[in-house]
Structure formats: C-alpha cells, structure tokens
Design a protein around this motif. Sequence first.
Motif, PDB file in Angstrom:
ATOM      1  N   VAL A 184     -12.640  -1.033  -0.054  1.00  0.00           N
ATOM      2  CA  VAL A 184     -11.385  -1.715   0.254  1.00  0.00           C
ATOM      3  C   VAL A 184     -10.232  -0.966  -0.411  1.00  0.00           C
ATOM      4  O   VAL A 184     -10.331  -0.574  -1.581  1.00  0.00           O
ATOM      5  CB  VAL A 184     -11.398  -3.181  -0.233  1.00  0.00           C
ATOM      6  N   GLY A 185      -9.159  -0.753   0.326  1.00  0.00           N
ATOM      7  CA  GLY A 185      -7.941  -0.162  -0.207  1.00  0.00           C
ATOM      8  C   GLY A 185      -6.796  -1.144  -0.083  1.00  0.00           C
ATOM      9  O   GLY A 185      -6.695  -1.862   0.921  1.00  0.00           O
ATOM     10  N   ILE A 186      -5.941  -1.200  -1.093  1.00  0.00           N
ATOM     11  CA  ILE A 186      -4.795  -2.112  -1.086  1.00  0.00           C
ATOM     12  C   ILE A 186      -3.534  -1.325  -1.416  1.00  0.00           C
ATOM     13  O   ILE A 186      -3.505  -0.544  -2.367  1.00  0.00           O
ATOM     14  CB  ILE A 186      -4.967  -3.257  -2.102  1.00  0.00           C
ATOM     15  N   SER A 187      -2.499  -1.537  -0.627  1.00  0.00           N
ATOM     16  CA  SER A 187      -1.228  -0.843  -0.848  1.00  0.00           C
ATOM     17  C   SER A 187      -0.070  -1.754  -0.496  1.00  0.00           C
ATOM     18  O   SER A 187      -0.261  -2.868   0.011  1.00  0.00           O
ATOM     19  CB  SER A 187      -1.154   0.432   0.007  1.00  0.00           C
ATOM     20  N   GLY A 188       1.125  -1.267  -0.753  1.00  0.00           N
ATOM     21  CA  GLY A 188       2.329  -1.915  -0.256  1.00  0.00           C
ATOM     22  C   GLY A 188       2.822  -1.144   0.947  1.00  0.00           C
ATOM     23  O   GLY A 188       2.067  -0.403   1.582  1.00  0.00           O
ATOM     24  N   ALA A 189       4.096  -1.308   1.274  1.00  0.00           N
ATOM     25  CA  ALA A 189       4.723  -0.552   2.353  1.00  0.00           C
ATOM     26  C   ALA A 189       6.189  -0.357   2.009  1.00  0.00           C
ATOM     27  O   ALA A 189       6.827  -1.258   1.450  1.00  0.00           O
ATOM     28  CB  ALA A 189       4.585  -1.271   3.693  1.00  0.00           C
ATOM     29  N   ASN A 190       6.720   0.809   2.312  1.00  0.00           N
ATOM     30  CA  ASN A 190       8.144   1.068   2.057  1.00  0.00           C
ATOM     31  C   ASN A 190       9.025   0.391   3.089  1.00  0.00           C
ATOM     32  O   ASN A 190      10.143  -0.024   2.786  1.00  0.00           O
ATOM     33  CB  ASN A 190       8.398   2.571   2.044  1.00  0.00           C
ATOM     34  N   ALA A 191       8.525   0.310   4.306  1.00  0.00           N
ATOM     35  CA  ALA A 191       9.269  -0.364   5.377  1.00  0.00           C
ATOM     36  C   ALA A 191       8.295  -0.693   6.503  1.00  0.00           C
ATOM     37  O   ALA A 191       7.260  -0.036   6.663  1.00  0.00           O
ATOM     38  CB  ALA A 191      10.402   0.511   5.893  1.00  0.00           C
ATOM     39  N   LEU A 216     -11.634  -1.485   4.791  1.00  0.00           N
ATOM     40  CA  LEU A 216     -10.594  -2.507   4.928  1.00  0.00           C
ATOM     41  C   LEU A 216      -9.342  -2.026   4.209  1.00  0.00           C
ATOM     42  O   LEU A 216      -9.406  -1.654   3.034  1.00  0.00           O
ATOM     43  CB  LEU A 216     -11.061  -3.834   4.311  1.00  0.00           C
ATOM     44  N   HIS A 217      -8.219  -2.017   4.906  1.00  0.00           N
ATOM     45  CA  HIS A 217      -6.941  -1.659   4.296  1.00  0.00           C
ATOM     46  C   HIS A 217      -6.057  -2.896   4.290  1.00  0.00           C
ATOM     47  O   HIS A 217      -5.679  -3.413   5.354  1.00  0.00           O
ATOM     48  CB  HIS A 217      -6.260  -0.525   5.075  1.00  0.00           C
ATOM     49  N   ILE A 218      -5.746  -3.391   3.101  1.00  0.00           N
ATOM     50  CA  ILE A 218      -4.853  -4.543   2.935  1.00  0.00           C
ATOM     51  C   ILE A 218      -3.477  -4.030   2.549  1.00  0.00           C
ATOM     52  O   ILE A 218      -3.339  -3.244   1.605  1.00  0.00           O
ATOM     53  CB  ILE A 218      -5.376  -5.502   1.852  1.00  0.00           C
ATOM     54  N   ILE A 219      -2.464  -4.469   3.266  1.00  0.00           N
ATOM     55  CA  ILE A 219      -1.079  -4.067   2.992  1.00  0.00           C
ATOM     56  C   ILE A 219      -0.292  -5.324   2.638  1.00  0.00           C
ATOM     57  O   ILE A 219      -0.235  -6.265   3.435  1.00  0.00           O
ATOM     58  CB  ILE A 219      -0.437  -3.372   4.205  1.00  0.00           C
ATOM     59  N   VAL A 220       0.283  -5.353   1.445  1.00  0.00           N
ATOM     60  CA  VAL A 220       1.079  -6.508   1.006  1.00  0.00           C
ATOM     61  C   VAL A 220       2.537  -6.070   0.933  1.00  0.00           C
ATOM     62  O   VAL A 220       2.868  -5.116   0.220  1.00  0.00           O
ATOM     63  CB  VAL A 220       0.615  -7.037  -0.361  1.00  0.00           C
ATOM     64  N   ARG A 278     -10.616  -2.447   9.651  1.00  0.00           N
ATOM     65  CA  ARG A 278      -9.684  -3.583   9.710  1.00  0.00           C
ATOM     66  C   ARG A 278      -8.448  -3.258   8.889  1.00  0.00           C
ATOM     67  O   ARG A 278      -8.545  -2.716   7.782  1.00  0.00           O
ATOM     68  CB  ARG A 278     -10.327  -4.861   9.179  1.00  0.00           C
ATOM     69  N   VAL A 279      -7.288  -3.575   9.446  1.00  0.00           N
ATOM     70  CA  VAL A 279      -6.020  -3.486   8.728  1.00  0.00           C
ATOM     71  C   VAL A 279      -5.434  -4.894   8.697  1.00  0.00           C
ATOM     72  O   VAL A 279      -5.235  -5.517   9.739  1.00  0.00           O
ATOM     73  CB  VAL A 279      -5.034  -2.517   9.408  1.00  0.00           C
ATOM     74  N   VAL A 280      -5.179  -5.383   7.484  1.00  0.00           N
ATOM     75  CA  VAL A 280      -4.626  -6.723   7.315  1.00  0.00           C
ATOM     76  C   VAL A 280      -3.310  -6.610   6.555  1.00  0.00           C
ATOM     77  O   VAL A 280      -3.272  -6.055   5.451  1.00  0.00           O
ATOM     78  CB  VAL A 280      -5.595  -7.645   6.549  1.00  0.00           C
ATOM     79  N   VAL A 281      -2.245  -7.131   7.149  1.00  0.00           N
ATOM     80  CA  VAL A 281      -0.933  -7.135   6.499  1.00  0.00           C
ATOM     81  C   VAL A 281      -0.635  -8.545   6.012  1.00  0.00           C
ATOM     82  O   VAL A 281      -0.738  -9.513   6.776  1.00  0.00           O
ATOM     83  CB  VAL A 281       0.171  -6.664   7.463  1.00  0.00           C
TER      84      VAL A 281
END
Length: 400
Positions: A184-191, A216-220, A278-281
């Motif tokens: 599982v990878g977790i990151s934020g987003a610049n935009a 799984l990539h979780i983007i918060v 899976r990509v979950v925002v």
Amino acid sequence: MKKSELETMRKSFNTVKSRSDSIKESPSTKRLVKRVREIKKFSIENKDELINQLLESFSRNDIECKMADNSFEALKIIDGLLDEFGASVVAKAKSNTLGEIDLKNHLKEKGIDVVETDLGDRILQLKKVDNKPVHPTGPASHLNVSNITDIVNESLDVNVDPVPREIMEVVRKDVLDRLKYANVGISGANAIASEEGSCVMVHNEGNISIVSLKDLHIIVAGIDKIVPTLEDAISVSKLETIFATGNYVTSYMNVISGPSKTADIEKKLLKNMYGAERVVVILLDNGRSEAIDECLYCIGCGNCLINCPVYNAVGNEFGFNNYLGGRGVAMSKFIEDDETCFNSGLYMCTLCGLCTLNCPLSIPTNDILENMRKLSTDAGFYPKAHGKIRDNVSKNNSPF
C-alpha cells in the motif's frame, strides 16, 4: 528548537532565497502568478460545483472517492482500506495533509510500519524525537550534515561518514529494503483537476512514483486542492515549485488518472500491470468549508516561512502541526478551535506583513491573524489572561 538548528535552518532558507529571486521576477513567473490567482479564486467560489464534477470524473476513471468531514473520518477510511489489503508496511510520500491528520502516529499505534520515502522526512522519522518538519518542501532544513550523520548511524546501526552522498545511499537502501514488504502506498496531491479527474503530484526524488506502484494507492487531499482543469492543476504545481525550490519545474510530475491497466491482449482490460490495482482518493474537509477564503489560496510553497522574522527566530514552534507559520496558526482555528489557534502562536506574529509581500498569491495572513486576535479576545483567549492558557503558551517559548 535548538540555537544550532535555527542557524542551520536560516542558512538553508538563504540558499533558497538566492536561487529563486531571479526566477520569481521573470515575466513568465509574473504571468503564472496572475493565472494561478484567478484559478484559485474561481475554484473557491465554485467549490461545490467542482466537487460534483470531480466525483463524476473519478467514477469515469475508475478512481474510488470517499469524502471525510474530519481527521477521524479520514483515518477510519484508511484503516478499513489497510485491513482489506492486510497491510503491515505502508509506503508514504511527503504530504502536509497526512501530517494534518497525524497519520504516521495513528498507524504506529496500530502496529503498522510507515516508511517515509522522502529523504528529509525519513531523516526526521529516524530522529524519533523533536521530529517536526521546518518547511513543507525541506522538512529537515534545520539539521546539518553532522546532525544527520549521527541520526542515521544511531538509528540504522551503521557507520556512515558525514558525506551527503554516502548518507543518501545508506538511507535509500534502507527504505527500498523496507518497501519490499509494502503493498500500500499513501500520498497527498499538489492539485486535483475536476474536469479530467486527475491528481497531480510533483517531486524531485522519484519516490512518489514508487509509492504509486503499490497494489493500493491512497491519495489524501484537502478540498482546497481542487481546480477546474489539468492545465490549471499543472499551473498551480509549477508555481509552487518556483517559490518553494527556485526551479521552474521539478524532476518529476506525476498525473494519476486511474489504476494501472493494459488492454494489449485481445483488447481485454486488465488491471495492476505495474502500478496500483486500486486508486482511492479521500477528499478531506476538516474545517475548510468554514475557513476564510483567503486561507484556502495557499499552494504550500512555504515562501512565507523563509521571509517571516518570527519563524526565523523561533522556528516550527510558530504554527500548527505540519502547517507552519502564520497561515498554519490561522488554519488551526478552523481545523481545531480557538484555544488551539491561541496556543499555536496567534500572538507571536508581529503583523509585519512580510508573509503577504512574499506570498505568490498575496494571502493577507497578517490581516487574518489581526482579525482573529479580536475574535480570540471575545472568546477569552489573549495574553496575560487565563493563567492556564498563558502557562501553556509559555511552555511553547512564546514571547508573551
């Protein structure tokens, strides 16, 4: 912060200043500043419409989207996803939003190994105590090579010399070894682009690419990161880079618009080729709906910190969690409450306005804090009153 750490931080800040001054004054940057101001103004004024459009775009792109009103809800969603994947190790990218919800400590309490993939964040993680970042893009800017050498040698049980490249190679090997066990990878987003349903992330180290390749990539991301189009998202990210690092563009710019997939075998769609299945925002509100519009203009470049006399004097004691300086103090009122805002340094600010003068979007942080002081007085939070609160501030080295 220690005196030596403050001196190193100021030296690092001066390096960024000297590198970025000519770029900031270029005609192309001035045009970009004007464009991004318009983008942020439109996005804030049309927030609800953009969110609705984004939900449709995400659905079309096979990106799962979940809304979180607060930190508790965001962490609950993440817990559920990690349980689904049986995650015991998580690859994490640098993100102020993840710091806002205190993800690292939350998962640590659950026995999950969170591996910071950004070098600066990983050094702070190895430091263990007093490991709060000092800048959104240079979290370990207050540590000199000697400090970092001691941290790495003690934490990783190695004997590396105080040579930057050698330190980098040792930490990189340790991170990559640990990430072998992460799914599982977790990151934020610049935009985030509403029309296309795309998340834009900028980085120099290549670590976000690694994080996004897990199953799984979780983007918060906060709802304030949403802009109308991909071109707008790139403009915001580019301006952040210019004012944060003094470069026109970063080494990497990732655009995540869905899970990894291929249709190269009889045109049958298959997921999880190399990247995420899976990509979950998770779109986080956490007080943003109630926040003053000007607070939401921030693009996270940290240029206000570099030029703030108070921050240069006391460091990361001025601010709230990963949101540092005056803007962090202002946001703490909406993320938490009046008392948190007071204890984060509401009365530390000199109201000099240098933050506004050096902000690419001219956020009037000093005016916001001045107005908040008036409100704090009405709520009973002000210097030399309410001994309990005054004592708490004194422990944080407030000058009041």
